[in-house]
Motif scaffolding. Structure first.
Motif, PDB file in Angstrom:
ATOM      1  N   ALA A 105      16.471 -13.297  -8.096  1.00 43.46           N
ATOM      2  CA  ALA A 105      15.366 -13.871  -7.323  1.00 43.46           C
ATOM      3  C   ALA A 105      15.883 -14.724  -6.165  1.00 43.46           C
ATOM      4  N   LEU A 106      17.089 -15.289  -6.324  1.00 41.99           N
ATOM      5  CA  LEU A 106      17.640 -16.115  -5.238  1.00 41.99           C
ATOM      6  C   LEU A 106      17.844 -15.284  -3.982  1.00 41.99           C
ATOM      7  N   LEU A 112      13.696 -13.646   2.294  1.00 39.78           N
ATOM      8  CA  LEU A 112      12.321 -13.822   2.808  1.00 39.78           C
ATOM      9  C   LEU A 112      12.247 -15.017   3.751  1.00 39.78           C
ATOM     10  N   ILE A 113      12.921 -16.113   3.382  1.00 34.04           N
ATOM     11  CA  ILE A 113      12.819 -17.326   4.205  1.00 34.04           C
ATOM     12  C   ILE A 113      13.751 -17.243   5.421  1.00 34.04           C
ATOM     13  N   GLU A 114      15.010 -16.882   5.166  1.00 31.49           N
ATOM     14  CA  GLU A 114      15.952 -16.837   6.296  1.00 31.49           C
ATOM     15  C   GLU A 114      15.596 -15.719   7.277  1.00 31.49           C
ATOM     16  N   ASP A 119       7.860 -19.193   4.566  1.00 37.90           N
ATOM     17  CA  ASP A 119       8.386 -20.562   4.531  1.00 37.90           C
ATOM     18  C   ASP A 119       8.595 -21.000   3.082  1.00 37.90           C
ATOM     19  N   VAL A 120       7.852 -20.332   2.202  1.00 41.99           N
ATOM     20  CA  VAL A 120       7.916 -20.620   0.767  1.00 41.99           C
ATOM     21  C   VAL A 120       7.981 -19.261   0.063  1.00 41.99           C
ATOM     22  N   ALA A 121       8.922 -19.099  -0.850  1.00 40.04           N
ATOM     23  CA  ALA A 121       9.033 -17.830  -1.584  1.00 40.04           C
ATOM     24  C   ALA A 121       8.945 -18.158  -3.066  1.00 40.04           C
ATOM     25  N   GLU A 204       4.800 -14.246  -2.415  1.00 37.63           N
ATOM     26  CA  GLU A 204       4.929 -14.148  -3.873  1.00 37.63           C
ATOM     27  C   GLU A 204       5.663 -12.839  -4.165  1.00 37.63           C
ATOM     28  N   PHE A 205       6.789 -12.917  -4.798  1.00 38.28           N
ATOM     29  CA  PHE A 205       7.582 -11.701  -5.011  1.00 38.28           C
ATOM     30  C   PHE A 205       7.887 -11.502  -6.504  1.00 38.28           C
ATOM     31  N   PRO A 206       8.053 -10.241  -6.923  1.00 38.73           N
ATOM     32  CA  PRO A 206       8.247  -9.970  -8.355  1.00 38.73           C
ATOM     33  C   PRO A 206       9.612 -10.419  -8.860  1.00 38.73           C
TER      34      PRO A 206
END
Ligand SMILES: Nc1nc2c(ncn2[C@@H]2O[C@H](COP(=O)(O)OP(=O)(O)O)[C@@H](O)[C@H]2O)c(=O)[nH]1
Ligand SMILES: [Mg+2]
Length: 269
Positions: A105-106, A112-114, A119-121, A204-206
């Motif tokens: 997930a990291l 997603l952010i970089e 802005d929030v994942a 929001e990601f799985p």
């Protein structure tokens, strides 16, 4: 390559579960993200009585420094707040001490952010592609369903507010947490509501999530309190939405999941 990343781990009597989580994280970083440098862990010792702070300090290595922040105020929300306000990095996140969410997930959250998409994942056990292995009691499952129904009115579009894996742009996180009030398990909902009010895009990601024995959440003890906090969050967000100046942080386009107008965030919307 990432800028700098600090991972907050709230810990209430986690001497038994913390070591394998930190070791899993160190291994994941070494094998799956060898180009990342400057990753740090901040363990927030929430008045533990089992030597959590000493265990955490002993896990520190030059490759993955672990520092300990003390938080006397009880509650996961209070612990995460203390950790987030101690951060300085460009990217900051929090994970549960049990390592229930796979550290893949990291990579997703950072990209997603970089990559400028969010802005929030936030990790989710409720979107397509997630894999969950749960051993929760029927009582907790039923409570969780009602809880999700309630959070959907506070933070529309977000399906799993409670997964213990969330990452933020650092400055945004510090601004949000400076205002937060919820100390218990519902703090994620306040944080996500406030993120909306900041004009942040939430993705929001799985995730792959495996229930780890030894949960500190007691449905009987924390359940009612969590619902009480949701009612309080409704009031907090309604009040905050009156004064919020919504200025998108990076890009103007909202994330497709979150086109709901801010006014609809209020509990009674
Ligand atoms: N219950 C509880 N958990 C806390 C507190 N402070 C920090 N935490 C942490 O919050 C996280 C909750 O995760 P966990 O116990 O696995 O609960 P679950 O995954 O929701 O079943 C753990 O990292 C706890 O150590 C506190 O005061 N009470
Ligand atoms: Mg857990």
């Amino acid at each position: 390559m990432i800028s700098s990343l600090q991972i907050v781990v709230p810990a209430f009597n986690e001497a038994a579960r913390l070591p394998s989580t930190i070791e899993l994280l160190a291994t994941w970083l070494r094998t799956d993200a060898p180009s990342w440098s400057g990753v740090e862990v901040i363990v927030v010792d929430n008045a533990s009585t089992d030597g959590t702070a000493d265990v955490a300090r002993a896990l520190s290595t030059p490759d993955l420094p672990v520092t300990v922040v003390h938080c006397a105020r009880p509650g996961k929300g209070a612990a995460v707040r203390a950790g987030m306000l101690a951060t300085t990095a460009d990217l900051v996140g929090f994970v549960d001490a049990d390592g229930a969410t796979s550290f893949e997930a990291l990579a997703t959250a950072v990209s997603l952010i970089e990559g400028g998409d969010a802005d929030v994942a936030i990790g989710s056990r409720a979107v397509t592609g997630s894999v969950t292995m749960m051993r929760h009691s029927a009582l907790r499952e039923r409570g969780a369903a009602v809880y999700r129904w309630s959070t959907a009115r506070l933070v529309p579009g977000i399906r799993d507010t409670q997964c213990g894996f969330k990452m933020f742009r650092g400055r945004l996180a510090r601004e949000i947490w400076a205002d937060t009030r919820i100390d218990g398990f519902s703090f994620d909902v306040e944080v996500l509501g406030r993120a909306h009010l900041h004009g942040a895009r939430v993705a929001e990601f799985p995730v792959t999530w495996v229930d780890v024995p030894g949960s500190t959440f007691s449905p009987a003890r924390h359940g009612v309190e969590s619902f009480r906090e949701l009612a309080q969050i409704g009031l907090i967000l309604r009040r905050a939405s009156r004064t919020a100046t919504v200025t998108p942080l990076v890009h103007a386009a909202p994330h497709p999941l979150h086109e709901t107008p801010i006014a609809d965030l209020a509990l009674d919307a």
